[in-house]
Design an enzyme around this catalytic site. Structure first.
Site, PDB file in Angstrom:
ATOM      1  N   LYS A   7       3.891   4.250  -1.375  1.00  0.00           N
ATOM      2  CA  LYS A   7       2.518   4.054  -0.889  1.00  0.00           C
ATOM      3  C   LYS A   7       2.101   5.279  -0.090  1.00  0.00           C
ATOM      4  O   LYS A   7       1.983   5.248   1.130  1.00  0.00           O
ATOM      5  CB  LYS A   7       2.433   2.793  -0.031  1.00  0.00           C
ATOM      6  CG  LYS A   7       2.645   1.539  -0.846  1.00  0.00           C
ATOM      7  CD  LYS A   7       2.750   0.324   0.054  1.00  0.00           C
ATOM      8  CE  LYS A   7       3.340  -0.850  -0.689  1.00  0.00           C
ATOM      9  NZ  LYS A   7       4.145  -1.711   0.193  1.00  0.00           N
TER      10      LYS A   7
ATOM     11  N   GLY B 167      10.088  -3.676   1.864  1.00  0.00           N
ATOM     12  CA  GLY B 167      10.791  -4.485   0.870  1.00  0.00           C
ATOM     13  C   GLY B 167      11.784  -3.664   0.068  1.00  0.00           C
ATOM     14  O   GLY B 167      12.941  -4.057  -0.094  1.00  0.00           O
TER      15      GLY B 167
ATOM     16  N   GLY C 182       4.699  -1.514   6.261  1.00  0.00           N
ATOM     17  CA  GLY C 182       3.578  -0.947   7.007  1.00  0.00           C
ATOM     18  C   GLY C 182       3.445  -1.586   8.386  1.00  0.00           C
ATOM     19  O   GLY C 182       3.190  -0.897   9.382  1.00  0.00           O
TER      20      GLY C 182
HETATM   21  P1  ADP Z   1       8.915  -0.062   0.944  1.00  0.00           P
HETATM   22  O1  ADP Z   1       8.785  -1.291   0.036  1.00  0.00           O
HETATM   23  O2  ADP Z   1      10.327   0.127   1.410  1.00  0.00           O
HETATM   24  O3  ADP Z   1       7.888  -0.047   2.036  1.00  0.00           O
HETATM   25  P2  ADP Z   1       7.307   1.482  -0.880  1.00  0.00           P
HETATM   26  O4  ADP Z   1       6.741   0.186  -1.332  1.00  0.00           O
HETATM   27  O5  ADP Z   1       6.396   2.454  -0.232  1.00  0.00           O
HETATM   28  O6  ADP Z   1       8.592   1.205   0.041  1.00  0.00           O
HETATM   29  O7  ADP Z   1       7.945   2.280  -2.102  1.00  0.00           O
HETATM   30  C1  ADP Z   1       9.049   1.826  -2.846  1.00  0.00           C
HETATM   31  C2  ADP Z   1       9.038   2.450  -4.228  1.00  0.00           C
HETATM   32  O8  ADP Z   1       8.904   3.851  -4.136  1.00  0.00           O
HETATM   33  C3  ADP Z   1      10.317   2.206  -5.002  1.00  0.00           C
HETATM   34  O9  ADP Z   1      10.039   1.314  -6.050  1.00  0.00           O
HETATM   35  C4  ADP Z   1      10.698   3.598  -5.523  1.00  0.00           C
HETATM   36  O10 ADP Z   1      11.072   3.599  -6.868  1.00  0.00           O
HETATM   37  C5  ADP Z   1       9.423   4.388  -5.325  1.00  0.00           C
HETATM   38  N1  ADP Z   1       9.641   5.833  -5.195  1.00  0.00           N
HETATM   39  C6  ADP Z   1      10.462   6.487  -4.346  1.00  0.00           C
HETATM   40  N2  ADP Z   1      10.405   7.818  -4.532  1.00  0.00           N
HETATM   41  C7  ADP Z   1       9.542   8.032  -5.540  1.00  0.00           C
HETATM   42  C8  ADP Z   1       9.069   9.203  -6.210  1.00  0.00           C
HETATM   43  N3  ADP Z   1       9.495  10.422  -5.876  1.00  0.00           N
HETATM   44  N4  ADP Z   1       8.159   9.047  -7.200  1.00  0.00           N
HETATM   45  C9  ADP Z   1       7.750   7.809  -7.539  1.00  0.00           C
HETATM   46  N5  ADP Z   1       8.140   6.673  -6.953  1.00  0.00           N
HETATM   47  C10 ADP Z   1       9.025   6.778  -5.962  1.00  0.00           C
HETATM   48 MG    MG Z   2       7.164  -1.930  -1.162  1.00  0.00          MG
END
Ligand code: ADP
Ligand code: MG
Length: 402
Positions: A203, A358, A381
């Protein structure tokens, strides 16, 4: 300010509107297993609150969102699989209601026996949820006599079911919300230096927006995941077909320049794993950041970067981590996340480590390291904003403890 929780309030026999965050990762479709729940930890985290309310003879009406259906019914985000899973976990029936308001829903709730649970349909099917429509807030409040918020992960958004509704009912925290607030506050109060924040994931625009506040809070800011491409572009490298936030380049440059007083040192990848396409089996290789081939995508940090990040983590006394370093779900792009997760886990007993989000929680759990971090927050977030000291709208509306 400490918030009133269900343990401080006479909940017995009440009809309770319980906001939870059951925005569970589901297997994307079409294809085999589409719509399957991949991880039910967000349900598990609310079991103590549900058990407490059921034991106290409440009629519990659950409200949650799932996915981003944008104000209309989208079958793939309907809640039947979620209420079915909850029913299995609690070993009791859960009534899945067809909507969120209206006479049919009202009648079904009136017919509930004490100590039973029903679930409203995905609240984001209603266009009034994300706009915090006052009419929807009043209609939701009309379904119950008490509002309990256990959706810490959604508390940074002022939506009808997280904020608006709380103006019309006595509003208190569930046990998960209570625990998140107390553990995160004490982690923050005790935050010993050096303080390192690791930010990655997908995100990108959401997360970039919080970085400058992070940067004044922490000593070291580590950049990975999707946003790395924007930082590398800001440094003058070409990043192939990776997505870049063009309007954030100056912002990234300013952060890296660290000119503000108290600004953090910002660590950015020096090598990366690139792929010829966005696919699990795509051809991939590790390159220096000045060698990213045209048309390729940055999908992970490289081994030198991972080692440098692990080193920075190992020198920290407080670590906050949100967002994986790469597309860790695919083996070829999981190594950076794994290395950083191990470095965080190695601080067990030495430093305070908080993980949010998550996917980040999922990555750490898959590696079997969840028990080695101080706190795995159910928020992403919301966790970042809370740690920055921002008042979360979904928390602010809850009643204060005396
Ligand atoms: P969180 O759920 O921990 O807050 P996000 O929802 O922001 O994290 O992002 C998680 C996703 O980000 C994962 O599914 C992962 O595959 C993706 N991701 C990580 N690095 C990259 C990248 N370089 N390009 C595209 N997607 C990515
Ligand atoms: Mg997420």
């Amino acid at each position: 300010m400490v918030k009133l929780s269900i343990r401080d309030y006479e909940v017995g026999g009440k009809t309770v509107l319980l906001r939870v965050d059951y925005n569970l990762p589901m297997k994307p479709g079409p294809g085999p297993g589409a719509g399957e729940i991949l991880d039910d930890r967000r349900i598990m985290a609310t079991v103590p609150t549900l058990a407490y309310l059921v034991q106290n003879e409440c009629r519990v009406v659950i409200v949650t969102h799932l996915g981003r259906p944008q104000g209309k019914r989208v079958d793939e985000f309907a809640l039947d699989p979620v209420s079915t899973r909850l029913s299995q976990i609690l070993a009791m029936p859960i009534v899945q209601l067809p909507g969120c308001r209206g006479p049919e829903v009202q009648a079904a709730i009136s017919a509930m026996p004490p100590g039973s649970i029903a679930m409203l349909e995905n609240i984001r099917f209603d266009p009034g949820e994300e706009t915090n429509d006052p009419k929807l807030a009043r209609d939701l409040a009309g379904l119950a006599g008490l509002y309990v918020n256990d959706a810490f992960g959604a508390a940074h958004r002022a939506h009808a079911s997280t904020e608006g509704v709380a103006h019309h009912l006595p509003a208190i925290a569930g046990l998960l919300m209570e625990r998140e607030l107390s553990v995160l506050s004490s982690a923050l109060e005790a935050s010993e230096r050096p303080f390192t924040a690791i930010v990655g994931g997908a995100k990108v625009s959401d997360k970039m927006a919080v970085l400058d506040r992070q940067a004044v809070l922490v000593d070291t800011l580590i950049i990975g995941g999707g946003m790395a491409a924007t930082f590398l572009t800001a440094q003058g490298y070409t990043v192939g077909a990776s997505k870049v936030e063009e309007n954030r380049l100056d912002y990234a440059r300013n952060l890296m320049a660290g000119e503000k007083p108290g600004a953090a040192r910002v660590l950015v990848p020096t090598d990366v794993v690139v792929a010829a396409g966005f696919a699990e089996e795509a051809t991939s290789r590790t390159v220096r950041v000045d060698e990213i081939p045209e048309g390729w995508l940055v999908l992970d940090i490289g081994p030198n970067t991972a080692a440098a990040y692990a080193q920075a983590v190992s020198e920290s006394k407080t670590v906050l981590w949100n967002g994986p370093m790469g597309v860790f779900e695919w083996e070829s792009f999981s190594h950076g996340t794994r290395r950083v997760a191990q470095a965080v886990a190695d601080l067990d007993g030495i430093a305070t480590t908080v993980i949010g989000g998550g996917s980040t929680a999922d990555a750490v759990a898959r590696l079997g390291l969840a028990s080695k971090v101080s706190h795995v927050s159910t928020g992403g977030g919301a966790t970042l904003e809370f740690i920055e000291g921002k008042e979360l709208p979904g928390v602010a509306v809850l009643m204060d403890a005396e």
